[in-house]
Design a protein around this motif. Structure first.
Motif, PDB file in Angstrom:
ATOM      1  N   UNK A 114       8.257   4.369  19.349  1.00  0.00           N
ATOM      2  CA  UNK A 114       7.236   4.736  20.336  1.00  0.00           C
ATOM      3  C   UNK A 114       7.409   3.930  21.623  1.00  0.00           C
ATOM      4  N   UNK A 115       7.903   2.715  21.502  1.00  0.00           N
ATOM      5  CA  UNK A 115       8.080   1.851  22.675  1.00  0.00           C
ATOM      6  C   UNK A 115       9.048   2.439  23.694  1.00  0.00           C
ATOM      7  N   UNK A 116       9.915   3.361  23.262  1.00  0.00           N
ATOM      8  CA  UNK A 116      10.851   3.994  24.185  1.00  0.00           C
ATOM      9  C   UNK A 116      10.095   4.688  25.316  1.00  0.00           C
ATOM     10  N   UNK A 117       9.027   5.408  24.968  1.00  0.00           N
ATOM     11  CA  UNK A 117       8.274   6.146  25.984  1.00  0.00           C
ATOM     12  C   UNK A 117       7.561   5.195  26.932  1.00  0.00           C
ATOM     13  N   UNK A 118       7.168   4.034  26.443  1.00  0.00           N
ATOM     14  CA  UNK A 118       6.538   3.044  27.317  1.00  0.00           C
ATOM     15  C   UNK A 118       7.550   2.449  28.289  1.00  0.00           C
ATOM     16  N   UNK A 119       8.824   2.376  27.868  1.00  0.00           N
ATOM     17  CA  UNK A 119       9.860   1.767  28.698  1.00  0.00           C
ATOM     18  C   UNK A 119      10.416   2.733  29.743  1.00  0.00           C
ATOM     19  N   UNK A 120      10.612   3.983  29.366  1.00  0.00           N
ATOM     20  CA  UNK A 120      11.302   4.907  30.291  1.00  0.00           C
ATOM     21  C   UNK A 120      10.439   6.080  30.729  1.00  0.00           C
ATOM     22  N   UNK A 121       9.226   6.183  30.208  1.00  0.00           N
ATOM     23  CA  UNK A 121       8.344   7.268  30.618  1.00  0.00           C
ATOM     24  C   UNK A 121       8.391   8.462  29.682  1.00  0.00           C
ATOM     25  N   UNK A 122       7.461   9.373  29.906  1.00  0.00           N
ATOM     26  CA  UNK A 122       7.343  10.575  29.081  1.00  0.00           C
ATOM     27  C   UNK A 122       8.209  11.689  29.672  1.00  0.00           C
ATOM     28  N   UNK A 123       8.030  12.906  29.157  1.00  0.00           N
ATOM     29  CA  UNK A 123       8.836  14.038  29.603  1.00  0.00           C
ATOM     30  C   UNK A 123       8.313  14.586  30.933  1.00  0.00           C
ATOM     31  N   UNK A 124       9.242  14.976  31.806  1.00  0.00           N
ATOM     32  CA  UNK A 124       8.873  15.557  33.090  1.00  0.00           C
ATOM     33  C   UNK A 124       8.761  17.074  32.964  1.00  0.00           C
ATOM     34  N   UNK A 125       7.764  17.635  33.640  1.00  0.00           N
ATOM     35  CA  UNK A 125       7.508  19.076  33.519  1.00  0.00           C
ATOM     36  C   UNK A 125       8.635  19.916  34.103  1.00  0.00           C
TER      37      UNK A 125
ATOM     38  N   UNK B 206      11.815  19.395  34.007  1.00  0.00           N
ATOM     39  CA  UNK B 206      13.093  19.193  33.317  1.00  0.00           C
ATOM     40  C   UNK B 206      13.235  20.220  32.196  1.00  0.00           C
ATOM     41  N   UNK B 207      14.265  21.065  32.303  1.00  0.00           N
ATOM     42  CA  UNK B 207      14.469  22.099  31.287  1.00  0.00           C
ATOM     43  C   UNK B 207      15.108  21.524  30.027  1.00  0.00           C
ATOM     44  N   UNK B 208      16.060  20.590  30.196  1.00  0.00           N
ATOM     45  CA  UNK B 208      16.777  20.004  29.061  1.00  0.00           C
ATOM     46  C   UNK B 208      16.179  18.638  28.749  1.00  0.00           C
ATOM     47  N   UNK B 209      14.949  18.649  28.218  1.00  0.00           N
ATOM     48  CA  UNK B 209      14.218  17.390  28.059  1.00  0.00           C
ATOM     49  C   UNK B 209      14.897  16.429  27.086  1.00  0.00           C
ATOM     50  N   UNK B 210      15.570  16.923  26.061  1.00  0.00           N
ATOM     51  CA  UNK B 210      16.244  16.049  25.103  1.00  0.00           C
ATOM     52  C   UNK B 210      17.457  15.355  25.737  1.00  0.00           C
ATOM     53  N   UNK B 211      18.265  16.137  26.430  1.00  0.00           N
ATOM     54  CA  UNK B 211      19.455  15.598  27.100  1.00  0.00           C
ATOM     55  C   UNK B 211      19.041  14.589  28.163  1.00  0.00           C
ATOM     56  N   UNK B 212      18.011  14.917  28.917  1.00  0.00           N
ATOM     57  CA  UNK B 212      17.499  14.016  29.946  1.00  0.00           C
ATOM     58  C   UNK B 212      17.043  12.695  29.332  1.00  0.00           C
ATOM     59  N   UNK B 213      16.311  12.764  28.227  1.00  0.00           N
ATOM     60  CA  UNK B 213      15.815  11.554  27.567  1.00  0.00           C
ATOM     61  C   UNK B 213      16.955  10.668  27.092  1.00  0.00           C
ATOM     62  N   UNK B 214      17.961  11.258  26.466  1.00  0.00           N
ATOM     63  CA  UNK B 214      19.071  10.484  25.906  1.00  0.00           C
ATOM     64  C   UNK B 214      19.864   9.789  27.012  1.00  0.00           C
ATOM     65  N   UNK B 215      20.196  10.512  28.095  1.00  0.00           N
ATOM     66  CA  UNK B 215      20.942   9.882  29.183  1.00  0.00           C
ATOM     67  C   UNK B 215      20.115   8.812  29.878  1.00  0.00           C
ATOM     68  N   UNK B 216      18.816   9.047  30.008  1.00  0.00           N
ATOM     69  CA  UNK B 216      17.941   8.040  30.608  1.00  0.00           C
ATOM     70  C   UNK B 216      17.912   6.778  29.736  1.00  0.00           C
ATOM     71  N   UNK B 217      17.856   6.953  28.423  1.00  0.00           N
ATOM     72  CA  UNK B 217      17.877   5.813  27.503  1.00  0.00           C
ATOM     73  C   UNK B 217      19.161   5.006  27.651  1.00  0.00           C
TER      74      UNK B 217
END
Length: 295
Positions: free
Chosen positions: A167-178, A180-191
């Motif tokens: 859960x701490x991941x979302x606190x560190x890098x933020x939640x999903x942006x509206x 963004x179509x590829x929300x999973x890919x975006x999250x992984x690269x941001x991480x």
């Protein structure tokens, strides 16, 4: 060993046919400490009724977030994540379902490593839950985050269907942006850009639903453009310019009408090719250059 709380978030949009199988797989988890959150984004079918009926029949507690108006996947996910109390959060679409050891095996790896995200193999299944293959997304080997990042720029194989995060991941890098179509890919690269750690658990522990019907060319073209835009966004040190420019050239040759979506990001990209940028800005020239074999 302590069993930290794990939040499973089930999200649905017109998935009533599959909800029971999904929830049954959660109830059958071998892991004992699970919080269930259910989100529905104003389904047009009877998804909400199926959820409520199953919860009542099974005397299973859950936090519910049922929308009266459709708001989009990102909003639904973000609201549900905000309600979560678990140390780890697993998001799953209501048409997919779990192997009974998914949570137990992932938590065991979390608790013995520094992983911020863990992804597993996933069975591909058809609409009748018949197994099509044992590794639907494909899982190349890598030794570290640097190798993983290079692999991901050649193609995404880490699906949100198969991963679970702290859960701490979302606190560190933020939640999903509206937007963004590829929300999973975006999250992984941001991480990866943030130095967070991704681990692979080479076991097929989830069942990913492959629905009938091929993706339309219109949607495929849109996804290709968004994929390139995501790569540009996170290639902040310009390590993958050859991949990105190669992707753009391929889409120019295929006359992808959505390349305007990358215009702003590509303009700021220091290793852009000016010729490609010209064609993105003046797409009416593309066919002529193809005929002249200049691209």
């Amino acid at each position: 060993m302590e069993n930290p709380l794990v939040t499973i978030v089930v999200v649905s949009y017109n998935h009533s046919k599959y909800i029971k199988e999904n929830l049954d797989s959660i109830k059958k988890q071998s892991y004992p400490n699970i919080e269930l959150i259910i989100g529905d984004d104003a389904s047009l079918d009877n998804s909400v009724e199926v959820f409520e009926s199953w919860l009542q029949a099974n005397q299973y507690s859950a936090i519910t977030n049922f929308h009266k108006k459709n708001t989009g996947l990102a909003t639904t996910l973000n609201e549900c994540i905000g309600l979560a109390n678990g140390k780890y959060i697993k998001l799953i679409a209501a048409d997919d379902f779990f192997h009974f050891d998914y949570i137990k095996n992932c938590v065991a790896l979390f608790e013995t490593t520094n992983a911020d995200l863990i992804y597993t193999k996933a069975y591909g299944v058809d609409e009748n839950s018949k197994i099509l293959n044992e590794d639907f997304f494909g899982s190349p080997e890598f030794k570290n985050n640097k190798e993983l990042r290079a692999l991901l720029y050649n193609g995404n194989f880490i699906s949100g269907a198969a991963f679970i995060v702290r859960k701490s991941v979302y606190n560190k890098i933020g939640y999903y942006q509206r937007d963004v179509l590829l929300e999973d890919y975006d999250l992984v690269l941001k991480m990866l850009n943030s130095g967070l750690v991704i681990k692979y658990l080479p076991q097929s522990l989830l069942y990913y639903r492959r629905h009938d019907g091929n993706i339309t060319k219109t949607k495929f073209d849109l996804l290709q453009a968004h994929t390139i835009a995501t790569k540009i966004k996170y290639d902040i040190h310009f390590e993958f310019d050859s991949v990105i420019n190669g992707n753009i050239l391929k889409q120019l040759k295929q006359l992808n009408p959505n390349l305007g979506l990358i215009k702003k990001g590509y303009y700021k990209y220091k290793k852009r090719k000016l010729f490609y940028y010209l064609l993105i800005n003046k797409p009416f020239l593309i066919k002529s250059f193809i005929k002249l074999r200049l691209i």
